[in-house]
Design a protein around this motif. Structure first.
Motif, short mmCIF file in Angstrom:
data_model
loop_
_atom_site.label_atom_id
_atom_site.label_comp_id
_atom_site.label_asym_id
_atom_site.label_seq_id
_atom_site.Cartn_x
_atom_site.Cartn_y
_atom_site.Cartn_z
N ASN A 1 -6.98 2.05 -1.38
CA ASN A 1 -7.90 2.03 -2.52
C ASN A 1 -7.20 1.61 -3.82
O ASN A 1 -7.81 0.97 -4.68
CB ASN A 1 -8.55 3.40 -2.69
CG ASN A 1 -9.50 3.72 -1.54
OD1 ASN A 1 -10.05 2.82 -0.90
ND2 ASN A 1 -9.69 5.00 -1.27
N VAL A 2 -5.94 1.97 -3.96
CA VAL A 2 -5.17 1.53 -5.14
C VAL A 2 -5.09 0.01 -5.15
O VAL A 2 -5.21 -0.63 -6.21
CB VAL A 2 -3.77 2.16 -5.14
CG1 VAL A 2 -2.86 1.45 -6.16
CG2 VAL A 2 -3.85 3.64 -5.48
N GLN A 3 -4.90 -0.60 -3.99
CA GLN A 3 -4.85 -2.06 -3.93
C GLN A 3 -6.20 -2.66 -4.32
O GLN A 3 -6.26 -3.74 -4.94
CB GLN A 3 -4.43 -2.52 -2.54
CG GLN A 3 -2.98 -2.19 -2.20
CD GLN A 3 -2.01 -2.71 -3.24
OE1 GLN A 3 -2.04 -3.89 -3.61
NE2 GLN A 3 -1.14 -1.84 -3.72
N LYS A 4 -7.27 -1.97 -3.98
CA LYS A 4 -8.59 -2.46 -4.40
C LYS A 4 -8.74 -2.36 -5.92
O LYS A 4 -9.36 -3.24 -6.54
CB LYS A 4 -9.69 -1.66 -3.70
CG LYS A 4 -9.76 -1.91 -2.19
CD LYS A 4 -10.86 -1.10 -1.53
CE LYS A 4 -10.92 -1.37 -0.03
NZ LYS A 4 -11.97 -0.56 0.64
N LEU A 5 -8.18 -1.34 -6.52
CA LEU A 5 -8.21 -1.24 -7.98
C LEU A 5 -7.43 -2.39 -8.61
O LEU A 5 -7.90 -3.03 -9.57
CB LEU A 5 -7.60 0.09 -8.43
CG LEU A 5 -7.47 0.29 -9.95
CD1 LEU A 5 -7.91 1.69 -10.35
CD2 LEU A 5 -6.04 0.07 -10.43
N LEU A 6 -6.25 -2.68 -8.07
CA LEU A 6 -5.42 -3.75 -8.62
C LEU A 6 -6.03 -5.13 -8.38
O LEU A 6 -5.66 -6.10 -9.04
CB LEU A 6 -4.01 -3.68 -8.03
CG LEU A 6 -3.23 -2.41 -8.37
CD1 LEU A 6 -1.87 -2.42 -7.68
CD2 LEU A 6 -3.07 -2.25 -9.87
N ALA A 7 -6.99 -5.20 -7.45
CA ALA A 7 -7.73 -6.45 -7.21
C ALA A 7 -9.02 -6.49 -8.01
O ALA A 7 -9.80 -7.45 -7.91
CB ALA A 7 -8.03 -6.61 -5.72
N GLN B 1 0.82 -1.22 0.00
CA GLN B 1 0.00 0.00 0.00
C GLN B 1 0.85 1.26 0.00
O GLN B 1 0.59 2.20 -0.77
CB GLN B 1 -0.92 -0.01 1.23
CG GLN B 1 -1.92 -1.15 1.21
CD GLN B 1 -2.62 -1.33 2.55
OE1 GLN B 1 -2.38 -0.57 3.50
NE2 GLN B 1 -3.48 -2.34 2.65
N PHE B 2 1.88 1.28 0.83
CA PHE B 2 2.73 2.46 0.92
C PHE B 2 3.52 2.66 -0.37
O PHE B 2 3.53 3.75 -0.96
CB PHE B 2 3.70 2.33 2.09
CG PHE B 2 4.77 3.38 2.09
CD1 PHE B 2 4.51 4.63 2.61
CD2 PHE B 2 6.03 3.12 1.57
CE1 PHE B 2 5.49 5.62 2.59
CE2 PHE B 2 7.00 4.10 1.55
CZ PHE B 2 6.74 5.35 2.07
#
Length: 452
Positions: free
Chosen positions: A422-428, A208-209
């Motif tokens: 939220n970026v990790q949610k996009l990549l998922a 995430q960071f």
């Protein structure tokens, strides 16, 4: 080298050590009378050689050893100066020390992303650096300037580059020289997968960071930042939207390897050739030098693609500078040391040149002082881990293209809980680019910035 991961991990642990994020984010409120300290450090009028004793903090690990050798070049020049060079977890220890006022060092190495949070407790170095301003990379000058005051001596520049497996792209018939836009990189990834069906060529960051830091690099490349010069939130904007839209394409076409930087999955897929393209900061070179095995010597570096034809082919990801606390006992001597290390040829050549830690020179960044960036006078040698490539010329060319005007908000680290998540949610595949930006903007405004 005591810790082969210290360079990448140092970027990764910004805001994470001993509550540094919360402390750094709250320091501005602890200083009376505004957001930055008013103590200005003027140039000394003394004509005799400097003398005295100072305490300097540097990050533990390989860089401590590099600076230890460089400091020796300063004390050799000024033998009446004693430097107590101390290795500490600066990000964790400095903010609390600045608040307490006890045991404050005369100078410290500090990450750029934390500067705005501790600015009220630092000397204003504007008068001292004025003569050097035209020769400092614009991006770096902007990062060390808070409320119109220069609060740190700018050190490194960490330009983004495109690292790639030369053997794989050659077999696939891809010409790296043709990867001038991100659309072309996407096309190259498709070509690699056609040749090697198991390949998922483009790195997608699963931390995430680091993902937030990474996307900030893409935004900076387009002249964007999380906040504008007026301090207003600008994350819901084209630079971030372009980057997230492109990453969403990589994900949806299954052209990416989702992995945490330098963790086992990341290294394994880079070694076995299923991960081929890594758009990342220059400090990625630590991986092929120290961590990768089967693919060592097979990696190369080139400029980042541009977001549109003719656009900038570089952005910055990370970086550090030197600070002088307002309660330092001998700030003038600390300035003389940092002036030597950053702005003198003898100093920066010692830092970046061949040394006991890096026999071929420190190659994980380049200086932010433009006179040091002579493409024909490299400070470090070609890298065997990159097949003998002259990384100096590639990095210097990229560094000179980095857009300026970037501002680091005091809450940058805390934004990871929103934007980074939220970026990790996009990549998922759980959020769209617009959902990430609008949701993140709302969360950051409400929880970190307050009412408009």
């Amino acid at each position: 080298m005591t810790n082969p991961l210290s360079v990448p991990l140092s970027r990764r642990t910004l805001f994470r050590g001993a509550g540094a994020a919360a402390i750094a984010g709250g320091l501005a409120a602890c200083a009376p009378g505004g957001t930055t300290g008013s103590s200005s450090l003027p140039r000394s009028s003394a004509t005799k050689p400097p003398s005295g004793e100072i305490t300097i903090w540097d990050r533990t690990g390989d860089l401590y050893k590099v600076f230890d050798q460089a400091i020796a070049s300063f004390t050799a020049k000024y033998p009446q100066v004693k430097v107590n060079h101390v290795a500490v977890d600066v990000n964790a220890k400095l903010p609390a020390t600045l608040i307490s006022g006890a045991g404050v060092p005369d100078g410290a190495f500090y990450d750029d992303a934390l500067l705005t949070g501790v600015a009220p407790h630092l000397y204003d170095l504007s008068q001292l650096i004025e003569q050097y301003k035209p020769d400092i990379a614009p991006y770096k000058l902007g990062v060390v300037t808070v409320d119109g005051k220069i609060v740190a001596v700018p050190w490194d520049l960490d330009p983004g580059l495109l690292f790639y497996r030369d053997d794989i792209v050659t077999q696939a018939g891809v010409d790296p020289a043709g990867l001038t836009t991100y659309d072309e990189l996407l096309g190259a990834a498709r070509t690699v997968r056609e040749k090697f069906p198991k390949a998922k060529p483009i790195h997608l960051e699963n931390d995430q960071f680091l993902a937030q830091l990474w996307i900030d690099m893409f935004a900076n490349q387009q002249g964007g930042a999380m906040i504008g010069a007026d301090g207003k939130l600008t994350i819901d904007s084209d630079p971030y939207r372009n980057a997230l839209t492109w990453l969403d394409k990589v994900r949806s076409e299954q052209l990416g390897t989702l992995a945490k930087y330098t963790q086992p999955t990341d290294l394994q897929t880079q070694d076995n050739g299923t991960q081929v393209f890594v758009p990342w900061a220059q400090w990625f070179v630590f991986a092929p030098q120290q961590l990768l095995k089967a693919s060592k010597g097979k990696w190369r570096a080139t400029a980042l693609p541009a977001w549109q034809s003719g656009g900038a082919r570089a952005g910055v990801m990370g970086g550090s500078s030197f600070v002088i606390p307002a309660k330092a006992k001998n700030p003038e001597l600390a300035w003389r040391l940092y002036e030597h290390l950053v702005f003198s040829k003898e100093g920066y050549s010692t830092v970046y040149g061949s040394n006991e830690v890096y026999p071929n020179g420190l190659n994980t960044s380049i200086p932010s002082y433009l006179p040091a960036l002579d493409p024909n006078a490299p400070l470090f040698k070609p890298l065997e881990a990159l097949g003998g490539q002259d990384l100096w010329k590639v990095a210097v060319e990229a560094g000179k293209q980095v857009p300026g005007g970037y501002t680091v908000p005091t809450w940058w680290g805390k934004a990871v809980d929103y934007f980074g998540v939220n970026v990790q949610k996009l990549l998922a595949g759980q959020m769209s680019p617009d959902e990430v930006l609008k949701t993140s903007a709302s969360q950051i405004q409400k929880n970190l910035m307050g009412p408009n």
